[in-house]
Each structure stands twice: as structure tokens, then as C-alpha cells.
Design an enzyme around this catalytic site. Structure first.
Site, PDB file in Angstrom:
ATOM      1  N   GLU A 268     -10.654   4.040   9.574  1.00  0.00           N
ATOM      2  CA  GLU A 268     -10.862   3.709   8.151  1.00  0.00           C
ATOM      3  C   GLU A 268     -11.363   2.281   7.968  1.00  0.00           C
ATOM      4  O   GLU A 268     -10.896   1.550   7.105  1.00  0.00           O
ATOM      5  CB  GLU A 268      -9.558   3.925   7.361  1.00  0.00           C
ATOM      6  CG  GLU A 268      -9.121   5.384   7.345  1.00  0.00           C
ATOM      7  CD  GLU A 268      -7.847   5.642   6.539  1.00  0.00           C
ATOM      8  OE1 GLU A 268      -7.011   4.742   6.477  1.00  0.00           O
ATOM      9  OE2 GLU A 268      -7.702   6.743   6.000  1.00  0.00           O
TER      10      GLU A 268
ATOM     11  N   GLU B  72       0.862  -1.176   0.000  1.00  0.00           N
ATOM     12  CA  GLU B  72       0.000   0.000   0.000  1.00  0.00           C
ATOM     13  C   GLU B  72       0.904   1.233   0.000  1.00  0.00           C
ATOM     14  O   GLU B  72       1.786   1.359   0.858  1.00  0.00           O
ATOM     15  CB  GLU B  72      -0.913  -0.029   1.232  1.00  0.00           C
ATOM     16  CG  GLU B  72      -1.921   1.089   1.210  1.00  0.00           C
ATOM     17  CD  GLU B  72      -3.011   0.934   2.277  1.00  0.00           C
ATOM     18  OE1 GLU B  72      -3.308  -0.204   2.671  1.00  0.00           O
ATOM     19  OE2 GLU B  72      -3.549   1.971   2.707  1.00  0.00           O
TER      20      GLU B  72
ATOM     21  N   TRP C 141     -13.531  12.418   2.439  1.00  0.00           N
ATOM     22  CA  TRP C 141     -12.626  11.814   1.463  1.00  0.00           C
ATOM     23  C   TRP C 141     -12.611  12.619   0.154  1.00  0.00           C
ATOM     24  O   TRP C 141     -12.071  12.161  -0.851  1.00  0.00           O
ATOM     25  CB  TRP C 141     -13.018  10.353   1.178  1.00  0.00           C
ATOM     26  CG  TRP C 141     -12.615   9.411   2.284  1.00  0.00           C
ATOM     27  CD1 TRP C 141     -11.875   9.722   3.388  1.00  0.00           C
ATOM     28  CD2 TRP C 141     -12.915   8.018   2.397  1.00  0.00           C
ATOM     29  NE1 TRP C 141     -11.701   8.619   4.189  1.00  0.00           N
ATOM     30  CE2 TRP C 141     -12.329   7.548   3.606  1.00  0.00           C
ATOM     31  CE3 TRP C 141     -13.630   7.107   1.605  1.00  0.00           C
ATOM     32  CZ2 TRP C 141     -12.440   6.216   4.032  1.00  0.00           C
ATOM     33  CZ3 TRP C 141     -13.736   5.793   2.024  1.00  0.00           C
ATOM     34  CH2 TRP C 141     -13.139   5.349   3.238  1.00  0.00           C
TER      35      TRP C 141
ATOM     36  N   ASP D 243      -3.133  13.952   7.155  1.00  0.00           N
ATOM     37  CA  ASP D 243      -2.605  12.699   6.616  1.00  0.00           C
ATOM     38  C   ASP D 243      -1.423  12.904   5.682  1.00  0.00           C
ATOM     39  O   ASP D 243      -1.584  12.781   4.471  1.00  0.00           O
ATOM     40  CB  ASP D 243      -3.724  11.940   5.885  1.00  0.00           C
ATOM     41  CG  ASP D 243      -3.291  10.536   5.484  1.00  0.00           C
ATOM     42  OD1 ASP D 243      -2.267  10.065   6.015  1.00  0.00           O
ATOM     43  OD2 ASP D 243      -3.989   9.924   4.661  1.00  0.00           O
TER      44      ASP D 243
ATOM     45  N   GLU E  86       3.493   9.098  -0.660  1.00  0.00           N
ATOM     46  CA  GLU E  86       2.089   8.951  -1.038  1.00  0.00           C
ATOM     47  C   GLU E  86       1.512  10.254  -1.585  1.00  0.00           C
ATOM     48  O   GLU E  86       0.820  10.251  -2.598  1.00  0.00           O
ATOM     49  CB  GLU E  86       1.268   8.509   0.191  1.00  0.00           C
ATOM     50  CG  GLU E  86      -0.230   8.459  -0.083  1.00  0.00           C
ATOM     51  CD  GLU E  86      -1.039   7.995   1.123  1.00  0.00           C
ATOM     52  OE1 GLU E  86      -0.429   7.676   2.171  1.00  0.00           O
ATOM     53  OE2 GLU E  86      -2.279   7.956   1.019  1.00  0.00           O
TER      54      GLU E  86
END
Lengths: 679, 679
Positions: A265, A136, A524, A338, A366
């Protein structure tokens, strides 16, 4: 003359040694003989001796003593060293001293008597590796630990060889722990079959001082244990965990402990059974305690319908301060959202005074261009670690509130989400190696500057033998500047002035400020974060807004709350600001946004120029690989700039200042081609 | 204050009148009454009177006399005019005078007594329209003349309405002929069924003075006539053509004649039967003669295995000089290759002294960015028309060798390959309308400057009523500058310094210097033209090369032949030049190439800025349409620059100068995505 020289150099470049970057920063070859005196023997000491022999660049014929001897001034696995002696409390301390000595030699730095102690006791990589071999947020190929179904839990010599190289690289920069699997954990991790593979990995890592940790799924007792519940207060559940932990330690006597993502999550957790995070963590901590294991419990939590996601972790965890066992460390991401290109520090730092708190940094990019963009992250981490929390007056930096300087934590720790995969160069982008390196170096010494770390890394990674003066001027200096500027530049072209989470959904690579389907949870979607309207843009987190500012200590709270005193770097993070708000530059907010995106674009083009100029000073393979990535980055920056400016212009209804290079893409084209439809 | 104004203007723009550009440059509305005195009546004079009434912007209540009266000073359909009278030899002369008077009124230019005579007798559009409604090299939708199979030869009221608008637009700029179909002609064109449709078209065009011409396939006698041959000396063939021409004139009494592409790119021709171009053309000319028809015979010929395609037309046609009937005009493309962004003039101009020669210009932007790139072509045509051929001493320009000033041609003519389609704005790009306009204006007066034509066109196309002073400063001036620079800029970013035909195959849109499959005839591949190697680049056409220079007259021949005196604009057209050749700028050839491509890119970005600034001064619909095209153009320029520099760098092996913005694409990516595989 200049032209002729360019031509000659241009021709020469392809004949320099080609290479794929697999050696990382570990390239030192011995240039002389060394005699090693060491009264003990152990696998770790054997490695220490091998490294000295292989990499010695000090005086030829020198003698060096490796001396394990207690010294109160030396903490944990720290060490004291001179040109001729390394002293430590532990074997691992000796090994770290050896790597430091070799580093100094390679960097041509004089060695005087010096003690080096680690800032954090636990310096841990978090691998978000899935058990099918995927990673991930991994951008460097498949997992080095796990394979796809065909290979299952098989362990080959090639695997062991990679793990050994991995362990060596970690040890060389002081990393002493690895969580081998994704925080979104599979329950299969704790099956006996799988644990046997973990044992095999642990055996390779052990001599290098890397402890093995596992992410565990909170509902494992019901999912693989046959129990009807995973309630942490249920005796059967407690018993199941105790047995499982016993089994683990029978296989891996020095097992490090668990990392847990719970009630986050969609992951199961104690709240599913009406219990608190503390209830869940304490249950595990009690079971690990007898073996010296610890629990790293993540504070990355947020409800789907929270008015402000940035407030959530503080709200859930502050009431639990003081309720965690002393072998629990609450793992807190650097910022409250995040891993964005820029966030203010997480308000839990310094606020949880009776709990061990560890920063979680993200090494893998990310939100920073994956393995395509050249972004050196140390300046971002430095910024976070040096942030003043004011929780215990001036000097209560994030670093000092987490490293034991201020609070008497039983354990201190820092985690980095790894960027490592099976690609030849480990990290996808040659410069992404610098982020792995920088994490380790900062974990060892959280006062190191990102400039010093960059300098070390470049010299070890690119200098070939004895570099010329030219190399220092024409390679080291410009490359270091690229690295040091790169994160601020990324902020400029992705989300300047406090913008955050305006990424394309799912892959978090390109821009997506427009993305907000009705059937997706609001937090989101980017519009939840930027809140653009005809008046202005930004998230009002002042006391008249979500009041996130009140999670910070004075005088920071008031500073952030006031539009006039809030740093412009965080402006849109804390305020909903009029498009025509006058900025410090004298420009309107809208114009300033435009100039920031444009500055980002210009800077990346400058990086390309600077990079192309270093071609004569390095190997062709890495030169062209980085050149190609920079080209892609430059393309992407165009998408970011055009997409964001054209999107927000729909709200500002103001022209892009006419001295700025115009968009070349239509907004519709970007939306259609650079947004993925579903997260 | 500047900011406030920008904002206000930015808001205002969308409220200006939106429109699709269909009205072209014909927007004048009458602002006063006019009394028209005309003693004759005819369809053409009726149009003249209508136009005066609709568009009168002179003194209200004025009287104007339309006077058809012979005057030796007035040539052909020329006219003499004052504020109150238009005098001409012909009705069409009156109509042209009306359009000129109205134009002067709209441009606010004083009208004094003046005679205006056309430079060329025949001012003809060549439509490369296929009979299935497609258009070869058409970028503005389907044909206005021909439909796909479903509709066949049907003629609707809507068709007639479009043809009428088309005829009016042509007449307003002096165009008096239209070849209705592609030079790659279908034999079906000459079937009776089809000719009936041509009759319908001709009837609509006639009152506007537009004569109808047809492209014919040389082998029509065998293909549709049932003959066994199309040999031009065969009596049956001659008979067939005579009969067919008789039939045509029975339907269209003022039919203009034929346009013939013979023995070129696979088209049939007299050489198939061992005859010459003159044999073929003369046969047709003899058949047309009784009706006053003419033959336009194209000199665009080249053999597949020619050592130098640029030499071929001259070699084939010069021996035939003096052998063509006087109702034949040899139609010669402006340059010796094929409508490239820049070519030296075709050496046949001025060289064929006993033959009527007409320039063929290409209005449609086959090699100049289709209907995506903003390229105003008048400067290119001006450059060609003003080129000194020296064939009859100084002053023997291409213009004067073709317009009857020097040679006693029976007919003078000029042709433009049309860019017209069914799209609402006729030409795909709003600014492509200026090329249609400019062709007409130059055909009427080959001494007009491209600056004057641009000025006229902008005012007629964009000025809305009485424009403000601001409009002149902030719209007219910058837009005119964009137009005037645009072609030189296109040369810079596509093929500077004499590069030519390095286009992607087939569509001739993007770059394709790399494209050269083994199974394609060499003169259809870019490497045939650029001849890049490790020494240098360019086609050696000197006397020691293909000797194309010798097709030019002295002193031009020597000037072109000498590397030191050859204009740098044609350097790589005539010479194979070392990469390190020192240019006038002091740079190497390689560096100069790099800077030219870069300059092109910078200029297009400047065009974007300039264009964005004019938003407040015009309608939203055309503003955004052009803005969007400029964005695409800017993207394309990047592909051109990156593709060409990275490709040629493989030969030069020299670095792109480091102050130039670096490529963002990989060469492989461009080759894969921007080259079509088969021509």
C-alpha cells in the site's frame, strides 16, 4: 404483577451506581485479609503483592506463597497455582498467576492445582497510532501514547498514569508486548528525540512485563539517516540500522524489536531496490539479534493490478519459506484479504513450514461497525484458529500451525491491532472492551472458547459485588447470548454468504457495493470483489477462475473448488454463482441473500429488546450508552440491508421475497448520503 | 413455480404502459358507437355529448336520449337515468347523468331506472391558493389559478387547458363550486385587474357547471377602497361592498359569492369594530342577495388565551343562531380543533338549528402526511358525517343536520379544502387523487360508503381496459384494503387514543409533542393539547375540566364525560388519564399507547409489502412513485413512534413493553432534526 415489577425496576435503574467503564474488567475489591509470603523483591513482584492485597476474594486470613522456582512443566511465563501458592519460572509468571487466581476468585471457580502455560510466547498489541496523536482505524479518541504537535514528545504525570493503567490491564490478561506506533510508520519514530519518549513509555510498561516494539519505515536510513539509499544489502544502510538499534537498546535494554510493513500500500521496502522481503527482514534481524530483538514482518501485500488480491501474499511469500532468520516472524492477517467480517483463513498458515508465522487479528472494528456496533470478535478468531489447514493432516489447525505444536518455530507469536484510545472507557463502545480482553485471553490460551471468555468478561465487567440469581438469569445469560451471536449477525447484515469488501470506501463503515470510480485502482473498489452481473454474483476463485483454491491443501482445495461442497459461508468468496442457484435452504441464491440481510436486521432488533430488559440489573451510565449505540446500529443495519438489496436487485432483477420487510430508503439516497467519494 | 411466476411478473412490469397520473379517474375510452338524441344545444350539452361519444362502453350502436324535463322527484341538478335515457331539470343535471352512466359502464354495473339527487346543493372546493402562486397547505406544486409576480394576471392557452381539465374532473364527480383563493385572503383579489382574471377562469369553468367564488378580506374597503374603516354598519362600507359586488356580477353574472375568514388567526373582521360575526356576514349577504350570491362565513375562530380552544367556536356562534340572513351559510370544520387525524364532530353541528351550517372538510393532507403519506380520507369523513349529534333525537347525524333532512335550511352546502396543484398528477401523491374524488362523491351522496368510493376510484384509476380476474384478486382487493385501513393506521402512528395537535409546528408534518417555547401562544404548542405530566396525559374537557363535553347533547355529553364510557378513540381528547389507567384491552394506558404506535408502524410496513406485490398489475411509473412514497412514509412512522414514545416516556417513567420493536433514534436527535423552531 409483571407490569408492576417492570415499573419498579425501571424506576430503580437510575439509582444504581453510574460509571464510565474506565475500570474495564478490573473491578475486584478485596473482601478479606491475605498474608503474602514472597522471598524476593522487584517492581513486578511488588505489583503482584499489591494486586493480591487489593483484590483478594478468597478466605479471609488466608496465606499465599509466591514461589519463583524452575519447573520443566512450566513454560516461559506460565505458572502453577493452588489456592495457597503460585509458582513460576519468572517474576512475570508470578504476576500472571496472581491475576489468574484473582480471576478465579471473582468468577467463584474452585482452584485446584493447575499449570497454565501460554499458547504463544509473544502476545502483542499493534497500535496503529500516529505520531500526531491520531489513530488509523481508531474509534475511541486520540492515542494514549502520542500527542498532537502542540504537546510534542512531552511526558506528563497523567500520561504515565494512563500508561500504567494500560499496562496493568494488559498484564491481567497476559499481553506482553506493545507496538507503539502505526505500521504505516513515520521515519521520525527513530529520531533520538522520539526514542527518548519511547524509553519513558517502556519504563512504565516494564514492571508489568510489557515489552516495547516499534513499527519502522524501511526507508528510514535515507529519510532521516542522510544516506542515498535504503537498500538492505548496502553496507552503509546495514551500518545505519546497527547503530540505530544500538542506540535503542542503550535507552531500552529490553526493547522487543521491529514491526515492518514493507512494499505494501505504498510503503517503501526491499523490492524498491530489487531485493526480496527476506533480504530486507534478514538485514534487520541480524542487527537485532545480539540484543535478543525480533522482526515481525508483515505479509499483507498486494499489487495494484493483481488478478486476484487474495492470491498475492501466498505468491510472494511462499518462495521465501526457509529464507528468513529465526528471529523473524512473518505476521499474517487471519484472512487473505483484509479483516473482513468473515474470511477463510489465510492460506499461508500451515503452508510456510520453515518460517515462524504469527496470526495478526484486528481488535479494532475497522470492518465491523467501528465503536458503534456491538460485535464480539472472539467467535471470529476462534473460527480462524480452529480452521483445519490440513497442511500436516487432520489437526493442523491455524492455532497449531502457529503456536509451535506442529512446526519447530523459534518464536511463536500472535498480534492484535488494538482498539484503545484516550476515551474514558478506552474502546469507544463498552462491549469493545470484551475484544481487547478476548484477544489477550486467546493469546494466552488459544483453546479457550469464546463462550467462556464472554462469561468471564461479563462477570468481571458488570457484576457488582455478589450478584443475585436474578442477575445470572436476566443479565448474564441474555448478554452472553447477544455477544455470542453478534458477529454472525454482523456477517448477515453486512456481507453474508461469502460477500466481502463491499464497504463504503475509506472509512469502511457502511455499505458501498456500488462504489467504483474509473480513476481508482480496481482492487480498492467493491465491484472488484462482488462481480455482480445479470448471471450472478461472487468472485470465481476456483481452478477455472483465479485458482486461489489451489493455495489450500487437499481435501480443502477440492471442497472449496466445488460449488456443491463449498461451505455456503464462503460461497461468494470462491464462486461466481447464478442468482437462481439453489441453496441448501431450498431457496434461490437471491432469496437467500435477501433473507440473510433481513435476519441480520431482525436480530439486531432482538438485541435491542434484550438489552433494554437488562436495565434494572446494571448502572445507568453504561446501560444508556450501550442502548444508544444499539439504536445507531439498528439504523445502520437498515442502510446495509436496503442499500445492498436494492443495489444487487439491479442485477438479479428478482423481487425481494414478499414476506420480508420492505426497504424504506431509495438506493440513490443511500448512495448519496452513505458513500464517501474518494478513498 | 411461485418463484418463476414472480420473476416473470417482475420482469414484465416495466413494459406495462408508463404514465404520470394526469388523467385521474377519467380514462374510459369508447368501445362502441352511440347515437345521441338531444333536442337542445348549449355548451354544457355539447360537453355531455362529447363525453358520451368519447367514453361510451355500453352496447355498440345504442341510442341514448338526453331529455331536459321537469320532474318533482328530481331535485336541483339531480337526474333520472336508464340505459337509454337521461332526464334532468337542468343541463347540468344531464351532464351529471352522463358522467354517472359512463361510470356505471366502466364499473360494469347494471343500469336500471334510478333517480340520483345531490345531498348538498352547493359542493364546493376551497382552494387555499395565494395570489403569488403558492398554496397554503398545498403539496402538489404551485397554483393552477395564480402565477408568481413575473406572470401576474396573464392568462395563457395552457392555463385555460388546465382549468378545463380541472373543471371536467370536478363535474365528473358533481362538484359545482370553486373558491379560487386562500381564506387568508389578499385584498388585491377584489381589484378590477384581478377580477378580470377571475372572469377568464369563470368562463372556462361555467360550461362544466362550476360556479366561481372568492375569499375576501374583511378590511378590503379600507385597504383598497380608500375608506377609513371597514365597519360593517358604516354606510360607506356598505356602499363600497355593494359597488364591488355589482362590478363582480357585471363580469361574472353567475358568480357564486364570498367565503370569509374573519376574526380568526389575525384576520380582520367585524369584531374589530365592536360588531358580531352576524353583523359582518349580514352586511355582505344583503349586498349579494339581489344577484343570488351567498356568503360562506367560517366558524373557525379561537382566542389566544382561551382556556380551551375546542370550546371557542361554539361559544361565539351559538348566541348568533337565528341572526344570520338566509343566504349565509356558516362553514364549520368537521372537528372543534383543526383537521386532526381524528376529532369528535364539531358541536355546532345540529346545535345551530336556525342557521344554515355547512361542513368544511380538508382534502389536502395538512395533518395527515402531506403528499407523502398514503391516507385515504373518506373513512374519516364518513365517520364525521355519520356521527350522532342527538340534537334532534336519534338519527340526527352530522350529515342529516347539514343536508336539509332535519332543519329547513335555505341552502345546503359542503366544502373541501382542495389538494390540487400544478404537478402532473394534480395531487402530489397518486392516492391523494382518491381524496379529491371521494370528496366529490360524498358531497353528491353523503350516504356512500368509503368502501364503495374506493372501489370506484381504483377501478377507474388503475384498471386498464378489461382487467383480468387476477387483477381483481391481486390488485383491487389489496389496494382497497390499504386505502380503507390507511386513515386508522395514520391515527395509530401519529396520535392514537384521542391525542391531538402534537405536530411539529408550522408544517404540521412530523411529531412535535415537545415543542413549546415560552414566547409562542400556548394554544399553538402541543403541550397545551396533550398536558402530559407524571400522573398521566390528555386534556380534561369533562364538566370538572374545560366543560367542552357540555357543548354536546345528551346522552353524548354524559357518555363523553365519563371516563368509563368515553370511547377510547377520544379518551385523551376528553380526559386527563392516569398512565396506569386500565384500558379495555386490559393493558395500562401507557402500554396501550406504545402498542398503538407500534401497530401503526407494523401496518405501514404491511402496506409496503402489499404494494410491492401489485407491481405486475400496473404501470411502472405510478408503481414506483407510490413505492417511493411508502418508503418515506415508513421512515416517517419510525420518527413518529420513536419521538412520541421517548418523549412521553419521560412522564410515564414506564418501560416500553419489551415485545415492541425498540426505538432506533434518540429523542434529542429527533427534536433537533424534525422540529422547526418557529411557527
Amino acid at each position: 404483577m409483571r407490569i408492576c415489577l417492570s415499573i419498579i425496576l425501571f424506576f430503580m435503574a437510575p439509582y444504581l451506581r453510574a460509571e464510565n467503564g474506565h475500570e474495564l474488567w478490573l473491578r475486584a475489591k478485596n473482601t478479606g485479609e491475605v498474608t503474602i509470603v514472597c522471598s524476593k523483591e522487584s517492581p513486578t513482584l511488588t505489583i503482584a503483592k499489591q494486586e493480591l492485597t487489593q483484590g483478594w476474594q478468597g478466605k479471609s486470613g488466608a496465606k499465599i506463597v509466591l514461589n519463583i522456582k524452575k519447573d520443566k512443566a512450566i513454560k516461559g511465563d506460565g505458572f502453577k497455582f493452588t489456592e495457597n501458592e503460585i509458582q513460576a519460572n519468572t517474576e512475570l509468571g508470578i504476576l500472571y498467576g496472581v491475576y489468574e487466581l484473582l480471576r478465579r476468585q471473582q468468577l467463584k471457580q474452585a482452584v485446584k492445582e493447575e499449570i497454565s502455560n501460554p499458547s504463544y510466547e509473544l502476545r502483542v498489541l499493534n497500535h496503529w497510532d500516529n505520531m500526531d496523536g491520531t489513530i488509523e482505524r481508531g474509534y475511541a479518541g486520540a492515542s494514549i501514547f502520542w500527542h498532537d504537535e502542540d504537546k510534542g514528545y512531552a511526558v506528563t504525570d497523567k500520561d504515565k498514569s494512563i500508561w500504567r493503567e494500560y499496562a496493568r490491564a494488559n498484564a491481567s490478561i497476559g499481553i506482553n508486548g506493545a507496538v507503539l506506533n502505526n505500521v504505516n510508520a513515520s521515519q521520525l519514530m527513530l529520531t533520538t528525540e522520539c526514542l527518548k519518549k519511547v524509553k519513558a513509555i517502556a519504563e512504565v510498561l516494564r514492571p508489568y512485563g510489557i515489552k516495547t516494539y516499534l513499527s519502522v519505515k524501511f526507508s528510514s536510513p535515507s529519510l532521516i539517516g542522510g544516506l542515498k539509499t535504503a537498500d538492505p544489502l548496502d553496507p552503509a544502510v546495514i551500518g545505519w540500522w546497527k547503530n540505530k538499534i544500538k542506540e535503542i537498546y542503550s535507552l531500552i535494554p529490553d526493547f522487543g524489536g521491529f514491526l515492518v510493513k514493507a512494499n505494501s500500500e505504498g510503503q517503501p521496502g526491499p523490492q524498491d531496490f530489487g531485493r526480496t522481503h527476506a533480504d530486507g527482514a534478514n538485514m534487520m534481524a541480524d542487527a537485532l539479534k545480539p540484543y535478543g530483538g525480533i522482526v515481525m514482518w508483515r505479509a499483507f501485500v498486494y499489487e495494484a493490478n493483481s488478478k486476484d488480491r487474495a492470491c498475492q501474499a501466498y505468491k510472494e511469500f511462499m518462495p521465501l519459506d526457509g529464507k528468513f532468520r529465526d528471529n523473524i516472524i512473518v505476521q499474517v492477517k487471519n484472512g487473505p484479504i483484509d479483516f473482513q467480517p468473515r474470511e477463510p483463513f489465510n492460506p499461508l498458515f500451515g503452508a510456510m513450514k520453515k518460517t515462524s508465522v504469527m496470526p495478526e487479528l484486528q481488535i479494532t472494528q475497522e470492518y465491523l461497525g467501528h465503536s458503534i456496533h456491538l460485535v464480539y470478535l472472539a467467535p471470529m478468531w476462534e473460527e480462524c484458529l480452529n480452521s483445519e489447514t490440513y497442511q500436516e493432516g487432520i489437526g493442523s489447525t491455524v492455532a497449531r500451525t502457529t503456536d509451535g505444536s506442529i512446526f519447530p518455530q523459534k518464536h511463536t507469536a500472535i498480534a492484535g491491532v488494538a482498539n484503545i484510545g484516550i476515551d474514558a472507557n478506552w474502546c469507544g463502545h463498552h462491549f469493545a472492551q470484551s475484544n481487547w480482553y478476548a484477544f489477550g485471553r486467546l493469546a494466552w490460551n488459544n483453546q479457550l472458547t469464546s463462550e467462556k471468555i464472554a462469561d468471564e468478561w461479563i462477570k468481571q465487567t458488570f457484576a457488582n459485588g455478589e450478584p443475585s440469581n436474578d442477575w445470572y438469569v436476566n443479565f448474564l445469560a441474555p448478554v452472553k447470548q447477544i455477544m455470542l451471536k453478534s458477529r454472525e449477525v454482523a456477517v448477515d447484515y453486512m456481507m453474508p454468504l461469502g460477500f466481502h469488501h463491499i464497504f463504503a470506501p475509506s472509512d469502511h463503515y457502511g455499505p458501498g457495493p456500488w462504489w467504483g470510480p474509473q480513476d481508482v485502482r480496481k482492487d480498492w473498489t467493491p465491484p472488484y470483489y462482488h462481480k455482480a452481473d445479470t448471471f450472478g454474483v461472487g468472485f470465481d476463485r476456483t481452478i477455472s477462475g483465479s485458482d486461489a483454491v489451489s493455495q489450500y491443501s487437499e481435501p480443502l482445495r477440492s471442497q472449496l473448488n466445488n460449488l456443491q461442497t463449498c461451505p455456503e459461508t464462503y460461497l461468494l468468496w470462491f464462486h461466481h454463482v447464478s442468482w437462481s442457484h439453489k441453496m441448501q435452504s431450498g431457496r434461490t441464491l437471491w432469496d437467500e441473500i435477501c433473507y440473510r440481510y433481513d435476519a441480520g436486521q431482525k436480530q439486531v432488533r432482538e438485541f435491542q429488546k434484550e438489552w433494554d430488559k437488562v436495565q434494572p440489573y446494571m448502572d445507568a451510565e453504561r446501560f444508556f450508552a450501550v442502548q444508544s449505540k444499539l439504536r445507531s446500529q439498528s439504523q445502520n443495519v437498515r442502510i446495509w440491508k436496503d442499500g445492498c438489496l436494492l443495489y444487487f436487485q439491479q442485477f438479479s432483477k428478482m423481487p425481494i421475497p414478499y414476506d420480508i420487510e420492505r426497504p424504506v430508503y431509495e438506493l440513490d439516497y443511500i448512495i448519496k448520503n452513505f458513500t464517501i467519494d474518494k478513498p
